[in-house]
Design an enzyme around this catalytic site. Structure first.
Site, PDB file in Angstrom:
ATOM      1  N   ASN A 131       1.078  -1.374   0.001  1.00  0.00           N
ATOM      2  CA  ASN A 131       0.014  -0.046  -0.076  1.00  0.00           C
ATOM      3  C   ASN A 131       0.925   1.242   0.037  1.00  0.00           C
ATOM      4  O   ASN A 131       1.978   1.212   0.625  1.00  0.00           O
ATOM      5  CB  ASN A 131      -0.856   0.093   1.208  1.00  0.00           C
TER       6      ASN A 131
ATOM      7  N   GLU B 168      -0.477  -0.479  -4.250  1.00  0.00           N
ATOM      8  CA  GLU B 168      -1.612  -0.471  -4.266  1.00  0.00           C
ATOM      9  C   GLU B 168      -2.090   1.105  -3.731  1.00  0.00           C
ATOM     10  O   GLU B 168      -1.578   1.638  -2.876  1.00  0.00           O
ATOM     11  CB  GLU B 168      -2.273  -1.154  -3.238  1.00  0.00           C
TER      12      GLU B 168
ATOM     13  N   ASP C 140      -7.009   0.547  -4.935  1.00  0.00           N
ATOM     14  CA  ASP C 140      -7.524  -0.241  -3.704  1.00  0.00           C
ATOM     15  C   ASP C 140      -8.687   0.348  -3.235  1.00  0.00           C
ATOM     16  O   ASP C 140      -9.252   1.345  -3.493  1.00  0.00           O
ATOM     17  CB  ASP C 140      -6.120   0.101  -2.616  1.00  0.00           C
TER      18      ASP C 140
ATOM     19  N   GLU D  48     -11.755  -8.078  -2.313  1.00  0.00           N
ATOM     20  CA  GLU D  48     -11.307  -8.306  -1.263  1.00  0.00           C
ATOM     21  C   GLU D  48     -12.562  -8.553  -0.144  1.00  0.00           C
ATOM     22  O   GLU D  48     -13.439  -8.631  -0.654  1.00  0.00           O
ATOM     23  CB  GLU D  48     -11.067  -6.776  -0.579  1.00  0.00           C
TER      24      GLU D  48
END
Length: 183
Positions: free
Chosen positions: A26, A58, A90, A151
């Site tokens: 991330n 992400e 994301d 996710e």
């Protein structure tokens, strides 16, 4: 934030070298807006021996709002894509989602936010509004040539439903909960 991000990136590169799988990291908005970020990523790739195509960064949609900051972030993403690094949006759909902008962004994939996956129900209701929305996001990703990851997969029924829809990739507690990094 930059020092922490560098530490995480370096350790992800080292882990990738150990196991060979693609690693996802991330990226904070502050990092992405740093004009030296792409250079620092390139340095870490070289230091760790991580191939650029085995690293995915992400970023959240909110980093890419169509203002001056968003344009700066997009330039950073373009530089990272030129390095060969993968870029995913994301929690796609939970922030600022401009379809016009999505078609222009230098991204490789989208990660459907877990809030959408949870709204499918347990077991998933294929006739519900959440199911139609999830299918539409997948169709959009496919139409744009983007990879799609779902996710928040927590049970076999949700996994089976999303696989049947056509999601090639997923993540969630079904496979494991976050654990501390073992150095």
């Amino acid at each position: 934030m930059g020092q922490l991000g560098q530490w995480v990136l370096r350790h992800a590169g080292e882990e990738q070298r150990r196991h060979g799988l693609r690693v996802h990291v991330n990226v904070s908005p502050q990092e992405l807006l740093d004009p030296t970020y792409a250079f620092r990523v390139a340095e870490v790739l070289e230091e760790t021996g991580c191939p650029p195509d085995r690293l995915v960064l992400e970023v959240t949609e909110s980093c890419l709002i169509p203002d001056e900051r968003g344009r700066d972030a997009t330039r950073a993403l373009e530089a990272l894509r030129n390095l060969g690094v993968g870029i995913y949006l994301d929690d796609f759909g939970s922030g600022y989602s401009s379809l016009e902008r999505l078609a222009e962004l230098p991204v490789q994939g989208v990660k459907l936010g877990q809030a959408f996956t949870r709204r499918l129900g347990a077991p998933p209701n294929p006739q519900g509004p959440a199911a139609r929305l999830v299918a539409a996001v997948l169709a959009l990703a496919q139409a744009l040539g983007l990879e799609a990851i779902a996710e928040g997969i927590e049970d076999q029924a949700t996994l089976a439903y999303l696989r049947n829809l056509g999601f090639p990739l997923g993540q969630g507690y079904l496979w494991g909960k976050p654990e501390p990094l073992r150095l």
